[in-house]
Design an enzyme around this catalytic site. Structure first.
Site, PDB file in Angstrom:
ATOM      1  N   SER A  21       0.833  -1.206   0.000  1.00 56.25           N
ATOM      2  CA  SER A  21       0.000   0.000   0.000  1.00 56.25           C
ATOM      3  C   SER A  21       0.869   1.259   0.000  1.00 56.25           C
ATOM      4  O   SER A  21       0.495   2.279  -0.594  1.00 56.25           O
ATOM      5  CB  SER A  21      -0.984   0.003   1.172  1.00 56.25           C
ATOM      6  OG  SER A  21      -0.330   0.225   2.385  1.00 56.25           O
ATOM      7  N   MET A  97      10.699  -6.453   4.700  1.00 56.27           N
ATOM      8  CA  MET A  97      10.825  -7.022   6.045  1.00 56.27           C
ATOM      9  C   MET A  97      12.123  -7.810   6.234  1.00 56.27           C
ATOM     10  O   MET A  97      12.153  -8.836   6.915  1.00 56.27           O
ATOM     11  CB  MET A  97       9.607  -7.896   6.358  1.00 56.27           C
ATOM     12  CG  MET A  97       8.281  -7.158   6.184  1.00 56.27           C
ATOM     13  SD  MET A  97       8.174  -5.580   7.053  1.00 56.27           S
ATOM     14  CE  MET A  97       7.618  -6.167   8.642  1.00 56.27           C
ATOM     15  N   LEU A  99      16.551  -7.403   6.913  1.00 60.91           N
ATOM     16  CA  LEU A  99      17.617  -6.491   7.327  1.00 60.91           C
ATOM     17  C   LEU A  99      18.759  -6.586   6.317  1.00 60.91           C
ATOM     18  O   LEU A  99      19.311  -7.673   6.094  1.00 60.91           O
ATOM     19  CB  LEU A  99      18.103  -6.886   8.725  1.00 60.91           C
ATOM     20  CG  LEU A  99      19.055  -5.896   9.390  1.00 60.91           C
ATOM     21  CD1 LEU A  99      18.399  -4.523   9.572  1.00 60.91           C
ATOM     22  CD2 LEU A  99      19.523  -6.435  10.740  1.00 60.91           C
ATOM     23  N   LEU A 100      19.079  -5.459   5.702  1.00 64.26           N
ATOM     24  CA  LEU A 100      20.151  -5.439   4.703  1.00 64.26           C
ATOM     25  C   LEU A 100      21.492  -5.234   5.396  1.00 64.26           C
ATOM     26  O   LEU A 100      21.587  -4.502   6.379  1.00 64.26           O
ATOM     27  CB  LEU A 100      19.886  -4.326   3.689  1.00 64.26           C
ATOM     28  CG  LEU A 100      18.630  -4.542   2.825  1.00 64.26           C
ATOM     29  CD1 LEU A 100      18.190  -3.239   2.164  1.00 64.26           C
ATOM     30  CD2 LEU A 100      18.863  -5.627   1.779  1.00 64.26           C
ATOM     31  N   ASN A 114      13.697   4.367   4.538  1.00 57.35           N
ATOM     32  CA  ASN A 114      12.793   3.341   5.055  1.00 57.35           C
ATOM     33  C   ASN A 114      11.615   4.027   5.739  1.00 57.35           C
ATOM     34  O   ASN A 114      11.741   5.139   6.242  1.00 57.35           O
ATOM     35  CB  ASN A 114      13.536   2.463   6.075  1.00 57.35           C
ATOM     36  CG  ASN A 114      12.657   1.361   6.635  1.00 57.35           C
ATOM     37  OD1 ASN A 114      11.917   0.712   5.910  1.00 57.35           O
ATOM     38  ND2 ASN A 114      12.722   1.155   7.939  1.00 57.35           N
ATOM     39  N   HIS A 116       8.798   3.261   8.862  1.00 57.74           N
ATOM     40  CA  HIS A 116       8.586   2.363   9.991  1.00 57.74           C
ATOM     41  C   HIS A 116       7.347   2.826  10.764  1.00 57.74           C
ATOM     42  O   HIS A 116       7.176   4.026  11.004  1.00 57.74           O
ATOM     43  CB  HIS A 116       9.821   2.372  10.900  1.00 57.74           C
ATOM     44  CG  HIS A 116       9.710   1.383  12.016  1.00 57.74           C
ATOM     45  ND1 HIS A 116       9.905   0.035  11.820  1.00 57.74           N
ATOM     46  CD2 HIS A 116       9.398   1.547  13.318  1.00 57.74           C
ATOM     47  CE1 HIS A 116       9.710  -0.597  12.974  1.00 57.74           C
ATOM     48  NE2 HIS A 116       9.407   0.298  13.896  1.00 57.74           N
ATOM     49  N   ASP A 148      20.701   3.371   7.794  1.00 64.33           N
ATOM     50  CA  ASP A 148      22.129   3.171   8.044  1.00 64.33           C
ATOM     51  C   ASP A 148      22.329   1.689   8.347  1.00 64.33           C
ATOM     52  O   ASP A 148      21.452   0.880   8.045  1.00 64.33           O
ATOM     53  CB  ASP A 148      22.658   4.125   9.132  1.00 64.33           C
ATOM     54  CG  ASP A 148      22.065   3.832  10.495  1.00 64.33           C
ATOM     55  OD1 ASP A 148      21.352   2.817  10.639  1.00 64.33           O
ATOM     56  OD2 ASP A 148      22.320   4.621  11.429  1.00 64.33           O
ATOM     57  N   GLY A 150      22.260   0.074  11.096  1.00 56.87           N
ATOM     58  CA  GLY A 150      21.503  -0.476  12.228  1.00 56.87           C
ATOM     59  C   GLY A 150      20.102  -0.900  11.802  1.00 56.87           C
ATOM     60  O   GLY A 150      19.742  -0.801  10.624  1.00 56.87           O
TER      61      GLY A 150
HETATM   62  C1  GAR Z   1       3.851  -0.661   6.788  1.00 55.48           C
HETATM   63  O1  GAR Z   1       3.107  -0.405   7.944  1.00 55.48           O
HETATM   64  C2  GAR Z   1       5.315  -0.361   7.044  1.00 55.48           C
HETATM   65  O2  GAR Z   1       5.534   0.768   7.846  1.00 55.48           O
HETATM   66  C3  GAR Z   1       5.755  -1.616   7.738  1.00 55.48           C
HETATM   67  O3  GAR Z   1       5.125  -2.650   7.018  1.00 55.48           O
HETATM   68  C4  GAR Z   1       3.893  -2.153   6.476  1.00 55.48           C
HETATM   69  C5  GAR Z   1       3.889  -2.432   4.999  1.00 55.48           C
HETATM   70  O4  GAR Z   1       2.632  -2.143   4.447  1.00 55.48           O
HETATM   71  N1  GAR Z   1       7.185  -1.756   7.749  1.00 55.48           N
HETATM   72  C6  GAR Z   1       7.866  -2.263   8.771  1.00 55.48           C
HETATM   73  O5  GAR Z   1       7.340  -2.685   9.783  1.00 55.48           O
HETATM   74  C7  GAR Z   1       9.357  -2.298   8.566  1.00 55.48           C
HETATM   75  N2  GAR Z   1      10.026  -2.597   9.802  1.00 55.48           N
HETATM   76  P1  GAR Z   1       2.443  -2.016   2.895  1.00 55.48           P
HETATM   77  O6  GAR Z   1       3.028  -3.285   2.260  1.00 55.48           O
HETATM   78  O7  GAR Z   1       0.959  -1.952   2.695  1.00 55.48           O
HETATM   79  O8  GAR Z   1       3.154  -0.785   2.427  1.00 55.48           O
END
Ligand code: GAR
Length: 197
Positions: A21, A97, A99-100, A114, A116, A148, A150
């Site tokens: 999304s 999802m 970690l690079l 990114n 979050h 970065d 982390g």
């Molecule tokens: C989003 O809420 C994004 O912030 C999260 O995954 C979802 C992806 O939704 N990302 C993380 O948690 C990364 N650590 P989407 O596929 O509908 O964009």
């Protein structure tokens, strides 16, 4: 030095593992005619990611690069090569999802972002919305940041806040945050491409 603004439309790649999304919001904000930049490539580690389907529907190149067990290096080498071949200027992780490693991130530092679903530095990692509920905070939100080496660290570009209500579930809070994500990510990308960050 990120080198933005480029003085020409930026070539943007989006990495996504799931439904996509955020990708959709980015495709809408950065269509081919946007002079700031447009999305030229979508990469997923998951063959069945909704994000790949959304890219195809938008006429954007969609590539599945497998992430075999213990095979991060294989993914990263293939992805780095593809980014170079497609002359990508900016990488956006949108629900990616994985970690690079520093080997991937370091050459892209300042040109990889990114999103979050929490107000970082609070609640990094998986299930950020659940972590927020368990901590009984009254406010949460989303963060767009430079990546970065982390996990969910790196300089913050912008945050958007939402209230957390006592009767919230992971689903209701996630949906409230997601609506803000769809505003936040395009805005953060605009700022970076304009050299404001
Ligand atoms: C989003 O809420 C994004 O912030 C999260 O995954 C979802 C992806 O939704 N990302 C993380 O948690 C990364 N650590 P989407 O596929 O509908 O964009």
């Amino acid at each position: 030095m990120s080198g933005f603004p480029l003085g020409r439309p930026a070539r943007i790649a989006v990495f996504a593992s799931g439904r996509g999304s955020n990708l959709e919001a980015l495709l809408e904000a950065f269509p081919p005619e946007n002079p700031l930049g447009h999305i030229v490539l979508v990469v997923s580690d998951k063959a069945d990611a909704g994000a790949l389907e959304k890219a195809v529907r938008a006429g954007v190149e969609a590539v599945h690069i497998p992430w075999p067990k213990g095979g991060r290096q294989l993914f990263e080498q293939a992805a780095l090569q593809l980014l170079a071949e497609r002359h990508v200027d900016l990488v956006l992780l949108a629900g990616f999802m994985r970690l690079l490693s520093p080997a991937f991130v370091e050459p892209w530092m300042g040109r990889i972002l990114n999103i979050h679903p929490s107000l970082l530095p609070n609640f990094p990692g998986l299930h950020a919305q659940k972590q927020a509920l368990e901590a009984r905070v009254q406010e949460s939100g989303c963060t767009v940041h430079f990546v970065d080496t982390g996990m969910d660290t790196g300089p913050i570009i912008l945050q958007r806040r939402v209230p957390v209500f006592p009767d919230d579930t992971e689903e209701t809070l996630s949906a409230r945050i997601l609506a803000e994500e769809h505003q936040a990510y395009p805005e953060a990308v605009r700022r970076v491409l304009m050299g404001q960050k």
